[in-house]
Design a protein around this motif. Structure first.
Motif, PDB file in Angstrom:
ATOM      1  N   ILE A 364       0.837  -1.205   0.000  1.00 31.58           N
ATOM      2  CA  ILE A 364       0.000   0.000   0.000  1.00 31.58           C
ATOM      3  C   ILE A 364       0.869   1.252   0.000  1.00 31.58           C
ATOM      4  O   ILE A 364       0.630   2.196  -0.761  1.00 31.58           O
ATOM      5  CB  ILE A 364      -0.936   0.000   1.226  1.00 31.58           C
ATOM      6  N   VAL A 365       1.886   1.250   0.860  1.00 29.03           N
ATOM      7  CA  VAL A 365       2.786   2.405   0.937  1.00 29.03           C
ATOM      8  C   VAL A 365       3.509   2.591  -0.387  1.00 29.03           C
ATOM      9  O   VAL A 365       3.650   3.720  -0.894  1.00 29.03           O
ATOM     10  CB  VAL A 365       3.799   2.221   2.090  1.00 29.03           C
ATOM     11  N   ASP A 366       3.971   1.499  -0.976  1.00 26.43           N
ATOM     12  CA  ASP A 366       4.674   1.580  -2.255  1.00 26.43           C
ATOM     13  C   ASP A 366       3.774   2.152  -3.332  1.00 26.43           C
ATOM     14  O   ASP A 366       4.188   3.012  -4.112  1.00 26.43           O
ATOM     15  CB  ASP A 366       5.149   0.192  -2.665  1.00 26.43           C
ATOM     16  N   LEU A 371       2.374   6.650  -6.916  1.00 28.73           N
ATOM     17  CA  LEU A 371       1.312   7.463  -7.504  1.00 28.73           C
ATOM     18  C   LEU A 371       1.496   8.936  -7.169  1.00 28.73           C
ATOM     19  O   LEU A 371       1.360   9.813  -8.033  1.00 28.73           O
ATOM     20  CB  LEU A 371      -0.044   6.966  -7.015  1.00 28.73           C
ATOM     21  N   ILE A 372       1.808   9.223  -5.917  1.00 32.86           N
ATOM     22  CA  ILE A 372       2.020  10.608  -5.495  1.00 32.86           C
ATOM     23  C   ILE A 372       3.226  11.215  -6.209  1.00 32.86           C
ATOM     24  O   ILE A 372       3.220  12.396  -6.576  1.00 32.86           O
ATOM     25  CB  ILE A 372       2.206  10.676  -3.962  1.00 32.86           C
ATOM     26  N   HIS A 373       4.248  10.415  -6.420  1.00 31.13           N
ATOM     27  CA  HIS A 373       5.458  10.902  -7.106  1.00 31.13           C
ATOM     28  C   HIS A 373       5.119  11.360  -8.519  1.00 31.13           C
ATOM     29  O   HIS A 373       5.521  12.458  -8.937  1.00 31.13           O
ATOM     30  CB  HIS A 373       6.504   9.795  -7.150  1.00 31.13           C
ATOM     31  N   ILE A 374       4.384  10.534  -9.266  1.00 33.63           N
ATOM     32  CA  ILE A 374       4.044  10.886 -10.651  1.00 33.63           C
ATOM     33  C   ILE A 374       3.114  12.093 -10.681  1.00 33.63           C
ATOM     34  O   ILE A 374       3.340  13.046 -11.436  1.00 33.63           O
ATOM     35  CB  ILE A 374       3.383   9.692 -11.360  1.00 33.63           C
ATOM     36  N   ARG A 421      -5.842  22.203 -15.435  1.00 31.92           N
ATOM     37  CA  ARG A 421      -4.771  21.208 -15.440  1.00 31.92           C
ATOM     38  C   ARG A 421      -4.760  20.409 -14.147  1.00 31.92           C
ATOM     39  O   ARG A 421      -4.772  19.163 -14.134  1.00 31.92           O
ATOM     40  CB  ARG A 421      -3.407  21.886 -15.626  1.00 31.92           C
ATOM     41  N   ASN A 422      -4.726  21.124 -13.047  1.00 31.40           N
ATOM     42  CA  ASN A 422      -4.612  20.461 -11.743  1.00 31.40           C
ATOM     43  C   ASN A 422      -5.805  19.569 -11.437  1.00 31.40           C
ATOM     44  O   ASN A 422      -5.653  18.469 -10.896  1.00 31.40           O
ATOM     45  CB  ASN A 422      -4.426  21.498 -10.638  1.00 31.40           C
ATOM     46  N   ASP A 423      -6.997  20.040 -11.780  1.00 30.18           N
ATOM     47  CA  ASP A 423      -8.200  19.234 -11.542  1.00 30.18           C
ATOM     48  C   ASP A 423      -8.152  17.944 -12.362  1.00 30.18           C
ATOM     49  O   ASP A 423      -8.522  16.871 -11.874  1.00 30.18           O
ATOM     50  CB  ASP A 423      -9.462  20.018 -11.893  1.00 30.18           C
ATOM     51  N   HIS A 424      -7.704  18.067 -13.601  1.00 31.17           N
ATOM     52  CA  HIS A 424      -7.642  16.881 -14.462  1.00 31.17           C
ATOM     53  C   HIS A 424      -6.615  15.882 -13.940  1.00 31.17           C
ATOM     54  O   HIS A 424      -6.894  14.681 -13.857  1.00 31.17           O
ATOM     55  CB  HIS A 424      -7.287  17.298 -15.888  1.00 31.17           C
ATOM     56  N   PHE A 425      -5.447  16.362 -13.587  1.00 29.95           N
ATOM     57  CA  PHE A 425      -4.401  15.476 -13.075  1.00 29.95           C
ATOM     58  C   PHE A 425      -4.843  14.789 -11.775  1.00 29.95           C
ATOM     59  O   PHE A 425      -4.621  13.605 -11.575  1.00 29.95           O
ATOM     60  CB  PHE A 425      -3.106  16.253 -12.832  1.00 29.95           C
ATOM     61  N   THR A 426      -5.490  15.568 -10.917  1.00 23.56           N
ATOM     62  CA  THR A 426      -5.952  15.021  -9.638  1.00 23.56           C
ATOM     63  C   THR A 426      -7.070  14.009  -9.842  1.00 23.56           C
ATOM     64  O   THR A 426      -7.143  12.997  -9.138  1.00 23.56           O
ATOM     65  CB  THR A 426      -6.431  16.154  -8.714  1.00 23.56           C
ATOM     66  N   GLU A 431      -8.744   8.405  -9.518  1.00 27.37           N
ATOM     67  CA  GLU A 431      -9.274   7.202 -10.158  1.00 27.37           C
ATOM     68  C   GLU A 431      -8.320   6.030  -9.977  1.00 27.37           C
ATOM     69  O   GLU A 431      -8.753   4.900  -9.708  1.00 27.37           O
ATOM     70  CB  GLU A 431      -9.511   7.472 -11.651  1.00 27.37           C
ATOM     71  N   LYS A 432      -7.027   6.293 -10.139  1.00 24.11           N
ATOM     72  CA  LYS A 432      -6.028   5.240  -9.964  1.00 24.11           C
ATOM     73  C   LYS A 432      -6.005   4.759  -8.508  1.00 24.11           C
ATOM     74  O   LYS A 432      -5.861   3.561  -8.239  1.00 24.11           O
ATOM     75  CB  LYS A 432      -4.645   5.748 -10.366  1.00 24.11           C
ATOM     76  N   ASP A 433      -6.151   5.678  -7.595  1.00 18.55           N
ATOM     77  CA  ASP A 433      -6.166   5.316  -6.182  1.00 18.55           C
ATOM     78  C   ASP A 433      -7.419   4.512  -5.850  1.00 18.55           C
ATOM     79  O   ASP A 433      -7.374   3.560  -5.057  1.00 18.55           O
ATOM     80  CB  ASP A 433      -6.099   6.588  -5.323  1.00 18.55           C
ATOM     81  N   ALA A 434      -8.538   4.885  -6.459  1.00 20.28           N
ATOM     82  CA  ALA A 434      -9.786   4.148  -6.235  1.00 20.28           C
ATOM     83  C   ALA A 434      -9.673   2.729  -6.780  1.00 20.28           C
ATOM     84  O   ALA A 434     -10.167   1.771  -6.172  1.00 20.28           O
ATOM     85  CB  ALA A 434     -10.954   4.876  -6.911  1.00 20.28           C
ATOM     86  N   GLU A 435      -9.022   2.575  -7.930  1.00 17.26           N
ATOM     87  CA  GLU A 435      -8.801   1.239  -8.492  1.00 17.26           C
ATOM     88  C   GLU A 435      -7.974   0.394  -7.526  1.00 17.26           C
ATOM     89  O   GLU A 435      -8.250  -0.796  -7.332  1.00 17.26           O
ATOM     90  CB  GLU A 435      -8.075   1.346  -9.833  1.00 17.26           C
TER      91      GLU A 435
END
Length: 461
Positions: A364-366, A371-374, A421-426, A431-435
């Motif tokens: 989970i941490v990894d 994800l946060i890094h990208i 931009r920021n809203d789209h990236f977030t 979505e990736k986090d929800a997956e």
């Protein structure tokens, strides 16, 4: 495209130009005519923003790594732009806007993106879009793929592929591998239901391990007990009719099993292939491809493999073969372990039950760190583009290159694009986090249900 021309006076030749002007070498020469500078329209949609190239000044003066540097080291970027970049940018902006004082707010925005925009979006956006959390459902032995399935199915075929290559003559704790494997296989087949068909194929039993015998050994894959109901004496005679001798045509053996089962379609039959092997393919075949073809064919046979005292290289290949065949791989070192696997139907032991985990904290941490890094790189690029452009607007308005009203319009446009931009990236990050959370819940739920089931089963024993 919006084209902003330099003032006509800047592109016209003066009288001195026509007659020649003394250059820095002391010689007269024609002054080069200034060509109109064409400013492309800046992207207004997120699709085009992703493809945006770096602004001219940014590309020339700011290292890509510095522009998206993390928050902890932000002072490195801040100090650089304040001490080095802004003085350069302000000078360039003064020259341009001194010659172009009647631009609209949209034209000004276009020019600022042309000079100060970030070119980092595409690289990190592609990483974000293709991001995968990496959570994998663990293999949960349930006994359903082995003897228990045989009991439930009216029409079941069990094909046994016995590795009889020379290495099976080696000794392990309890005896010779070949002898121990044969004894365990006989015990296994004795437990099959009477309506189960069984076949026994041997490979590597012809010739020897010498190079001269390789061709013979690799080609001879023999059906010693044809696919039929189990008959103890006949099967015992078949399994005692060969010995370990030659090479290892694992792929060929799987292909032979495919031929044997070709007429037994998945709609009517449960087809299971068991491979007992102690090493890798040595006849040049591709056992992974063969297992995949077998599993994905109309017979949909499952390939289970028992690795008998296999080294790391062998285990790696055999695991890949089992995975490609939709089955399980188990490694054993002696007869006791062998019988536990093949006779107990890959049942988990008490240690496996209590040690089995779903998605671990480390995973989970990894996931979150990656994800946060990208996402962070995209966010920093977006924020710093907006900061550079806003700084430029305030600098230019202070120099009275345009009005307060135009300043407000440009700043509003900068903020609007920044938010988009920021809203789209977030949104994509979320979505990736929800997956990942959904996969985590599914895996944890499956593991918990499996542990509860097998805890009860083990209590009965």
């Amino acid at each position: 495209m919006v084209c902003l021309s330099l003032l006509s006076a800047c592109s016209e030749k003066t009288e001195e130009s026509n007659s020649g002007e003394v250059n820095n070498t002391g010689k007269k020469g024609k002054v080069e005519e200034i060509v109109d500078e064409k400013i492309p329209e800046a992207a207004r949609s997120i699709e085009l923003i992703i493809e945006q190239k770096a602004g001219k000044l940014v590309e020339k003066h700011i290292e890509p790594e510095l522009e998206v540097i993390g928050v902890i080291d932000f002072f490195q970027y801040r100090n650089f732009v304040q001490d080095t970049f802004y003085p350069i940018a302000h000078k360039e902006l003064e020259i341009y806007f001194d010659k172009n004082r009647n631009l609209t707010s949209e034209q000004i925005y276009d020019y600022l993106v042309y000079q100060l925009g970030s070119g980092q979006y595409k690289s990190y956006y592609e990483q974000l879009i293709s991001y995968e959390h990496g959570y994998v459902m663990p293999k949960l032995p349930d006994g359903e793929d082995e003897i228990e399935v045989v009991k439930k199915q009216k029409k079941t075929n069990v094909v046994l592929l016995m590795d009889a290559s020379g290495s099976m003559k080696a000794s392990v704790n309890g005896g010779v591998k070949m002898e121990l494997a044969k004894e365990s296989i006989k015990k296994f087949t004795e437990q099959l239901q009477t309506d189960t068909n069984v076949a026994l194929l041997a490979y590597g039993h012809k010739g020897s391990g010498k190079e001269a015998d390789k061709d013979l050994s690799c080609k001879e894959i023999e059906t010693l007990y044809p696919l039929s109901s189990y008959e103890s004496n006949s099967f015992t005679n078949a399994i005692n009719s060969f010995w370990a001798n030659g090479w290892t045509p694992l792929a060929g053996a799987i292909e032979k099993a495919n031929e044997l089962l070709a007429d037994y379609k998945k709609e009517e039959y449960k087809n299971i292939v068991y491979i007992v092997s102690d090493g890798i393919e040595t006849c040049g075949g591709d056992p992974v491809a063969a297992a995949k073809k077998l599993n994905e064919s109309d017979i949909e046979a499952m390939v289970n493999i028992i690795g008998f005292d296999v080294d790391d290289k062998g285990q790696n290949q055999l695991k890949q073969v089992a995975e490609a065949g939709g089955g399980s791989y188990s490694t054993v070192r002696n007869q006791s372990e062998f019988e536990d696997v093949i006779i107990k139907k890959w049942k988990p032991d008490i240690f496996q039950v209590f040690s089995m985990q779903g998605v671990t904290l480390r995973e989970i941490v990894d996931h979150k760190e990656r994800l946060i890094h990208i996402h962070g790189k995209l966010y920093h690029a977006s924020e710093r583009e907006a900061q550079r452009m806003t700084n430029a607007v305030y600098f230019l308005q202070d120099g009275e290159f345009f009005s307060r009203e135009v300043e407000s319009e440009v700043v509003e446009r900068i903020k609007k694009m920044q938010i988009m931009r920021n809203d789209h990236f977030t949104q994509i990050k979320d979505e990736k986090d929800a997956e990942a959370r959904q996969a985590e819940e599914e895996i944890d739920s499956a593991v918990q249900a499996w542990k509860e089931k097998w805890s009860k089963e083990l209590e009965k024993e």
